[in-house]
Design an enzyme around this catalytic site. Structure first.
Site, PDB file in Angstrom:
ATOM      1  N   THR A 140       0.894  -1.158   0.000  1.00 40.05           N
ATOM      2  CA  THR A 140       0.000   0.000   0.000  1.00 40.05           C
ATOM      3  C   THR A 140       0.931   1.206   0.000  1.00 40.05           C
ATOM      4  O   THR A 140       2.017   1.150   0.592  1.00 40.05           O
ATOM      5  CB  THR A 140      -0.914   0.066   1.242  1.00 40.05           C
ATOM      6  N   HIS A 141       0.556   2.247  -0.708  1.00 34.61           N
ATOM      7  CA  HIS A 141       1.427   3.428  -0.861  1.00 34.61           C
ATOM      8  C   HIS A 141       2.782   3.042  -1.460  1.00 34.61           C
ATOM      9  O   HIS A 141       3.776   3.704  -1.187  1.00 34.61           O
ATOM     10  CB  HIS A 141       1.631   4.151   0.474  1.00 34.61           C
ATOM     11  N   SER A 160      19.222   0.321 -25.972  1.00 36.02           N
ATOM     12  CA  SER A 160      19.373   1.778 -26.072  1.00 36.02           C
ATOM     13  C   SER A 160      20.362   2.084 -27.182  1.00 36.02           C
ATOM     14  O   SER A 160      21.279   1.298 -27.437  1.00 36.02           O
ATOM     15  CB  SER A 160      19.894   2.315 -24.742  1.00 36.02           C
ATOM     16  N   LYS A 163      21.655  -1.510 -21.732  1.00 40.11           N
ATOM     17  CA  LYS A 163      20.248  -1.317 -21.421  1.00 40.11           C
ATOM     18  C   LYS A 163      19.318  -2.372 -22.014  1.00 40.11           C
ATOM     19  O   LYS A 163      19.508  -2.853 -23.110  1.00 40.11           O
ATOM     20  CB  LYS A 163      19.793   0.054 -21.935  1.00 40.11           C
ATOM     21  N   GLU A 175       5.675   0.249 -21.633  1.00 39.14           N
ATOM     22  CA  GLU A 175       5.553   1.713 -21.575  1.00 39.14           C
ATOM     23  C   GLU A 175       4.614   2.220 -22.672  1.00 39.14           C
ATOM     24  O   GLU A 175       3.816   3.137 -22.460  1.00 39.14           O
ATOM     25  CB  GLU A 175       6.918   2.371 -21.740  1.00 39.14           C
ATOM     26  N   LYS A 195     -16.341   8.478 -35.949  1.00 41.02           N
ATOM     27  CA  LYS A 195     -15.708   7.259 -36.450  1.00 41.02           C
ATOM     28  C   LYS A 195     -14.219   7.149 -36.193  1.00 41.02           C
ATOM     29  O   LYS A 195     -13.747   6.131 -35.683  1.00 41.02           O
ATOM     30  CB  LYS A 195     -15.998   7.112 -37.943  1.00 41.02           C
TER      31      LYS A 195
END
Ligand code: ARG
Length: 461
Positions: free
Chosen positions: A155-156, A277, A283, A290, A325
């Site tokens: 939570t949080h 990347s 990377k 995303e 549309k």
């Protein structure tokens, strides 16, 4: 070419006007619905004796040929003919002459476009339900493999109480199941046949609207001709259903992005759903997750756009409605792209069970269980909450977890503690003693997975 709709206009529109108000560039995708609807209308006109039956057969057969020709790429549409309805009718008249001019008897483009879009969305919603079913099946399978995979529940975004990865994934099962139900419910209102409303005030011809509805697979016909041509509630509803699907996908994607970070390392997305990347050689980015998260915005946008377009429209048809549309099509396309990408991405990801467990050991997630143990040994909950909190403070000072404390250390805070406290604060038992309906205990989750299997089987049949 003199336009079919230009009887009372002396001058031709200039080419920019044609380009501006033409919708063929996007409504041509409804060619099949348009032609199928016209065939049903022509058959009914013939059956009712509104046009000679023989001529209705000529129209039907020409329409069938046009459909085939469109599908084999032999037809080019003309912007000057404005939209798919006028394009098809123009081609029809080109091919069969004045008999073709009888097709539009007792019909307007206003009810025609309402029919086409309803037919189109019925099919699209069915496709999306199929994609949801695949996603639900995948989620249940992932759950089945992870009923003992302990992970932190948050939570949080703070470690809160331990759950299992199965329980977490099955929360999404519930969301997507509701999405499927919502689509079915929305379909009830899409599935109403508007043809016969004509321009706005129905017609003096004795149309058999029920016959058309039956032929086209609609459950019922619209009950008010003004509403029949001006209602786009069903499109708004569908956009809302699609927005919720995207919102659920987006929340899960947010977690996947987070979980695949160095800080979490709960999962690893397979290479097929990641990118590198252009500058940083090390990377591996969760781009697909995303992108799905990002595309959610445009689907919400299309819902708001349509609601806004409709909000000031007097009855009945207004050309503003042509703006329905592109947004609806884009939302449908977006959801139809995102769902399979997402399903395959989660089906192929690696779950790092050890990392989830290691993370679950942080943050004293068994503090509630420690308090609950005290309650079961006669301490009122508020006092138990205080004692457990004191122990956590002590642990933070000593750099220990609750389960690493000696019995003496427990007793120093409360003399009530005995050896059995260790059984209750073991993470696995924290999860598996939560056997209340809807809880994360393995025995509960196993039952849910079994129920889901039954449900999925029903949905497939
Ligand atoms: N292309 C129009 C639309 O999408 C079809 C209906 C046009 N009707 C009219 N009276 N201009 O809404």
């Amino acid at each position: 070419m003199k336009k079919l709709s230009n009887g009372r206009l002396k001058a031709e529109a200039d080419s920019f006007t044609d380009h501006f108000h033409s919708s063929i560039s996007f409504d041509s995708r409804m060619y099949k619905e348009d032609i199928t609807g016209s065939i049903a209308h022509a058959r009914m006109l013939g059956r009712q004796g509104i046009i000679p039956e023989k001529e209705s057969l000529i129209i039907i057969s020409a329409l069938e040929d046009i459909l085939k020709d469109i599908e084999s790429g032999k037809v080019t549409f003309d912007e000057k003919a404005e939209d798919i309805h006028m394009n098809v009718e123009t081609i029809l008249i080109d091919r069969i002459g004045s008999v073709g001019k009888k097709l539009h008897t007792g019909r307007s483009r206003n009810d025609q476009v309402a029919l086409d879009i309803r037919m189109y969305l019925k099919d699209q919603a069915a496709d999306i339900k199929g994609l949801l079913l695949k996603l639900l099946t995948t989620l249940n399978n992932i759950a089945r493999d992870n009923t003992e995979t302990i992970m932190p529940g948050f939570t949080h975004l703070q470690n809160a109480q331990p759950v299992t990865f199965a329980h977490h994934v099955l929360a999404y099962f519930e969301m997507f199941l509701r999405d499927d139900e919502r689509l079915s419910d929305c379909l009830k209102r899409v599935n109403v046949m508007p043809l016969g409303s004509c321009a706005l005030a129905a017609t003096t011809y004795r149309l058999d609207r029920d016959m058309v509805a039956r032929e086209l697979g609609f459950d019922s016909v619209t009950r008010n001709s003004l509403d029949g041509v001006s209602d786009r509630d069903f499109a708004c509803e569908l956009l809302f259903c699609l927005s919720l699907i995207m919102m659920h996908l987006s929340r899960f994607c947010e977690e996947l992005v987070l979980w695949s970070s160095q800080q979490f390392k709960f999962i690893e997305i397979s290479d097929a759903y990641a990118t590198g990347s252009s500058i940083m050689p090390q990377k591996k980015n969760p781009d697909m997750a995303e992108l799905i998260r990002g595309k959610t915005g445009r689907v919400y946008g299309e819902l708001i756009a349509l609601l806004t377009t409709l909000k000031g429209l007097p009855l009945a048809y207004n050309k503003d409605m042509q703006e329905d549309k592109e947004g609806v099509f884009d939302a449908v396309d977006t959801v139809k792209m995102c769902l399979p990408v997402f399903t395959n991405m989660i089906a192929t990801m690696t779950v790092n069970k050890e990392n989830m467990l290691a993370s679950a050991r942080l943050g004293f997630m068994n503090a509630t269980d420690c308090a609950d143990w005290l309650v079961r040994h006669g301490v009122p909950f508020r006092d138990a909450h205080g004692i457990s909190g004191q122990l956590v403070m002590y642990c933070i000072e000593k750099g220990k977890s609750l389960e690493e404390l000696t019995l003496e250390e427990f007793k120093a805070v409360s003399p009530v503690f005995v050896e059995s406290i260790y059984d209750d604060i073991d993470l696995k038992s924290c999860v598996n003693r939560r056997t209340v309906k809807g809880g994360p205990a393995k025995e509960c989750v196993d039952k849910v997975i079994e129920e889901n299997d039954r449900l999925l089987k029903e949905m497939m049949s």
